[in-house]
Each structure stands twice: as structure tokens, then as C-alpha cells.
Design an enzyme around this catalytic site. Structure first.
Site: not given
Ligand SMILES: Cc1ncc(COP(=O)(O)O)c(C=O)c1O
Ligand SMILES: N[C@@H](CCOP(=O)(O)O)C(=O)O
Length: 462
Positions: A110
Site C-alpha cells: 500500500k
Molecule cells: C498484504 C495484503 N495483500 C493483499 C491484499 C489484497 O489486495 P487488494 O485488496 O488490492 O486485492 C491486501 C489488502 O488489500 C493486503 O493488505
Molecule cells: N487489504 C486492504 C483493504 C482495503 O483495500 P484498498 O486497497 O481498497 O485500500 C487493507 O489493508 O486495508
């Protein structure tokens, strides 16, 4: 580049306005009106660039209203906070390429987008002499990355909802030990889906959103997805130079469908992605959708990869928009059907198209542990449980025709309990986590109710 909503009620808006709007004012999600495509030669040239330069080239295609020098400076500052000189380095272990996306301030992928978005918000607010109250939902990683992106910044307050007791202890501490006056952590008595629904409902009240200048840090915000598109090009370029391959597959641990949707956009831009593998944990609505056309809501279950304990994936609406031939009315109907019936039906043709776009697998807790264990035995490399879900899917689904890149979405130290269960030892702790348990903490427990969150926001807005 102009932006439009998946529901057809907003169109023709600029990148800057799209970033500040977050959720489209008609309740949909914003997308570019056209996706730029790149030639093979362009992609090869991009693949040779250092990460910040590549990010500048890709993001420029979508952000024409930000002057180049300003955009460059925002991007350079965003990636200067990463601890690895390559920003997102590529490891090669046991025949698989691991794209390490966890070298930012909060040790998860993120940071790649949220360091940028934090700086972009600051820039846009200064330009317009505005304030912003950020409202976001997190299953653990977005929250701390967003907080790290804006803590202590002028004219911004941030309100982050996380599901109480359902994120890992380190994830919780990474959020609640940030005690800057502009940061508010709310532990919601519910699931991530509840928290995300509250956020979307509050954004949906456009008068309230405008009155309190609400901003979105979730992948609701197009800038989040856009910044994540960059590393697909980066990984492709590195792997192509190492192997001479013409195509690369990607395996993506998936929850809110943001990261894999960024891969889908990269492919639409011309990136030669062979398979786009969607890997879920036991919260497997998306894997069932791809494999069997079964998009029906289940109960959220707690797993060893808690950040993916999600049933209602926000960005699915963006994919639906394309699946329905960019027809906003069809998206409105589908979203209403899903709200009422908790399921969606797809035609045979649509299901075939979905299977052309993605391969998918749901990975159990046991398989996750087994993957962390076996990968460690074979290579000495420690996977976090989310990355392990992607690695497992890559091992089972990739046909071996071309190299596979697994997105390593978090540092294993964020999920010490799962790693310990798998390999009977603790993952190494990066310096940023030293002594985190002893720092002062600040958070509030709050019911999973829109009005409770709204009232809190009104009292504490900037
Ligand atoms: C460590 C981790 N891996 C994978 C994901 C999945 O990613 P996305 O929500 O973009 O599918 C998340 C949260 O979104 C995450 O925090
Ligand atoms: N796994 C995510 C969930 C939120 O997803 P986002 O990509 O829409 O911000 C988290 O860690 O919060």
C-alpha cells in the site's frame, strides 16, 4: 485524460478533480475515459527505467493536468522514503520471481501508492487553499500506509476504520501508535466489509462529503490503482531483461480487487501478461466467480491472511463496467441486484471472457502454512501469509510456459503469528517495528453504524 464514473453519472472530469472526488458523486468508481496503449518498443524502453522515472512516465499518461516538473518532484519524494534502492526489488527463488512491494514505511504494498497519494493530496490542497478530511476503511494495511502518507501534514485530518480485533497485532500497533493530532483510529465492531460499506455510504451523501471536504485513500481513489499499475511494468521489464521472455504471468493475492485490477489495466495498456492469477484465501467469492461464474456472498471468515478477509471487493465494480461493455446502466442494475440478492448471474459469454482475463484459486489456511514452510525449506526465504497465498496459486496454476511474478504484498514481520506457526521461528523485524509495543497508543472503539462514524467525524473534522 478525462475521467468517467462506472455508473455513467459523472464524465469529463480532470485527473486532479478525480483524485479529490474519490468516490464518484453518482456512487460509482472513476475510470479514465480511454486507456492509453503502448507499443512493444515503448514497453521495452520503459522496462529499462529506474522505478521513479518509470512511475513518472506511466502516471504522466493519466495526469496531464499536473505540470511535469511538479509530478516528477511528487514522485521522487514519494519513493525516496523506501528503504531499498530499487524501490520494489525482484527476488528469484525456486523458479519464481518475487516482487517485493514491502520496502516502504509501513512494510506493505500500500505504501507504493499511498506515499504518492499523500503528497499529491498535500499539493492539490495547497494549490486550491482547501482542507481535507480523509475517511478510509482498512483490513490492516491501507490504514497504516495512509496514516504514514499524511501524518502531521497541514490541512488534513485522517479517520481510519479498522475491524476491531481482526487485524494483526503489528498492523493494529502501526496505526494506533501514531498519535499525531490529525490522526484518528476507529476500531469498528464489525468486519472490514462493514467498515467499507460505512465509508461508501458516507461518501454517497454528496452534500456531507462536500461540506466536510472528504477525501478517499482506499482504492476507491483512481490514483491508488494508477500508482499500482507501475510495478507491473517494472517487474515485466526486469524479468524480460533477465530471461528474454515475450510474456510474463503475475500471481496476485487478492481481497478488495485493487491490486489485480491494476494488473488488468496494465494488460489493457499493452503489457504482455500471459496469466493474471487471482489468489484468494478462504474468503473466496472472487475465485468462485472466475472459476464457476458464482458471485454469491458468503460470511467473512477469519484467516491467516487477515488483510484479505473481504467478501465485497470494492474494485469489482470497475471490472463489471468493462464486462458490461462500459454500460453505466448495466452496472447500476448489477450493483442493485447484488445489494438485494447477494449474488450476480453472468452469461456464458461473460464467464468465458472472465476466464480469458483471469485464472483463480482459493487457498486454505493449511495450504498457506504449508507454502510458507516448504518455500522456507527450499529457499530460506520467508513469505508473509498473503504472499504465500499468491505463491501457492502460482505453483498450482501456472503452466510453466513463461516466467511468473508473485506480488509480495507485505513483510512477514507484520504477521509474526502465522509465520511462527509455519516455520517455528519469528520473522526478522525491520528497524521501523523496534519497540512498537511500548509506544503510546490512541484509538476509539465504535459500533459499526454510519451515524456513529458520521458524528465522530463532525466533532473532529478540520
Ligand atoms: C498484504 C495484503 N495483500 C493483499 C491484499 C489484497 O489486495 P487488494 O485488496 O488490492 O486485492 C491486501 C489488502 O488489500 C493486503 O493488505
Ligand atoms: N487489504 C486492504 C483493504 C482495503 O483495500 P484498498 O486497497 O481498497 O485500500 C487493507 O489493508 O486495508
Amino acid at each position: 485524460m478525462r475521467y468517467q464514473s462506472t455508473r455513467g453519472g459523472v464524465s469529463g472530469i480532470s485527473f486532479k478533480d478525480a483524485v479529490l472526488m474519490g468516490l464518484a458523486d453518482d456512487g460509482g468508481l472513476l475510470l479514465p475515459e480511454t486507456i492509453p496503449t503502448l507499443s512493444e518498443g515503448d514497453i521495452e524502453a520503459l522496462g529499462r527505467l529506474a522505478y521513479p522515472e518509470l512511475a513518472f512516465q506511466i502516471i504522466s499518461l493519466y495526469a496531464g493536468d499536473v505540470p511535469s516538473a511538479d509530478l516528477k518532484s511528487l514522485i521522487d519524494r514519494s519513493y525516496a522514503t523506501f528503504t531499498h534502492p530499487d524501490v520494489t526489488p525482484l527476488a528469484h527463488q525456486d523458479g519464481i520471481y518475487i516482487l517485493e512491494l514491502f520496502h516502504g514505511p509501513t512494510l506493505a504494498f500500500k505504501d507504493v501508492a499511498l506515499q504518492f497519494l499523500g503528497n499529491l493530496f498535500e499539493y492539490l490542497l495547497a494549490e486550491r487553499d482547501q482542507k481535507m478530511n480523509i475517511l478510509g476503511a482498512t483490513s490492516g494495511d491501507t490504514g497504516s500506509a495512509a496514516i504514514a502518507g499524511v501524518r502531521g501534514k497541514q490541512n488534513i485530518n485522517i479517520f481510519i476504520l479498522h475491524p476491531h480485533g481482526k487485524v494483526s497485532p503489528i498492523q493494529e500497533l502501526q496505526m494506533t501508535t501514531v498519535t499525531d493530532a490529525n490522526v484518528f483510529n476507529l476500531a469498528v465492531e464489525g468486519t472490514f466489509d462493514d467498515a467499507q460499506a460505512i465509508v461508501k455510504e458516507i461518501f454517497g451523501d454528496v452534500a456531507f462529503k462536500n461540506q466536510y471536504a472528504l477525501g478517499a485513500v482506499n482504492s476507491i481513489n483512481w490514483a491508488r490503482v494508477l500508482a499500482q499499475v507501475v510495478y507491473y511494468f517494472y517487474a515485466f521489464g526486469r524479468v524480460q531483461r533477465l530471461t528474454g521472455c515475450r510474456e510474463v504471468s503475475f500471481s496476485v493475492p487478492t481481497g478488495n480487487f485493487g491490486d489485480i485490477f491494476a494488473g488488468y489495466i496494465a494488460r489493457r495498456m499493452g503489457l504482455p501478461i500471459h496469466q493474471l492469477i487471482l489468489a484468494t484465501n478462504e474468503n473466496n467469492i472472487l475465485a468462485r466467480f472466475v472459476r464457476d461464474g458464482d458471485y454469491s456472498l458468503g460470511e467473512v471468515v477469519a484467516t491467516l491472511s487477515p488483510s484479505m478477509d473481504i467478501q465485497i471487493a470494492s474494485n469489482f465494480e470497475r471490472y463489471l463496467f468493462y464486462l458490461h461493455g462500459e454500460d453505466g446502466n448495466a452496472v447500476i442494475q448489477a450493483m442493485a441486484d447484488f445489494r438485494q440478492q447477494g449474488r450476480l448471474e453472468f452469461t456464458v459469454t461473460q464467464q468465458e471472457r472472465v476466464r480469458e482475463d483471469f485464472a483463480a484459486l482459493s487457498v486454505s489456511n493449511e495450504q498457506t502454512l504449508d507454502t510458507i514452510r516448504s518455500f522456507h525449506e527450499q529457499t530460506g526465504y520467508v513469505l508473509d501469509p498473503h504472499t504465500a497465498v499468491g505463491v501457492r496459486a502460482a505453483r498450482e496454476l501456472s503452466g510453466g510456459e513463461c516466467p511468473v511474478v508473485c506480488l509480495a504484498t507485505a513483510h512477514p514481520a507484520k504477521f509474526g503469528d502465522a509465520v511462527r506457526q509455519a516455520i517455528s521461528k519469528d520473522p526478522k523485524r525491520p528497524a521501523s517495528l523496534e519497540g512498537i509495543e511500548d509506544r503510546p497508543k490512541r484509538s476509539e472503539i465504535i459500533p459499526a453504524e454510519v451515524n456513529a462514524v458520521r458524528d465522530f467525524l463532525v466533532k473532529n473534522a478540520c
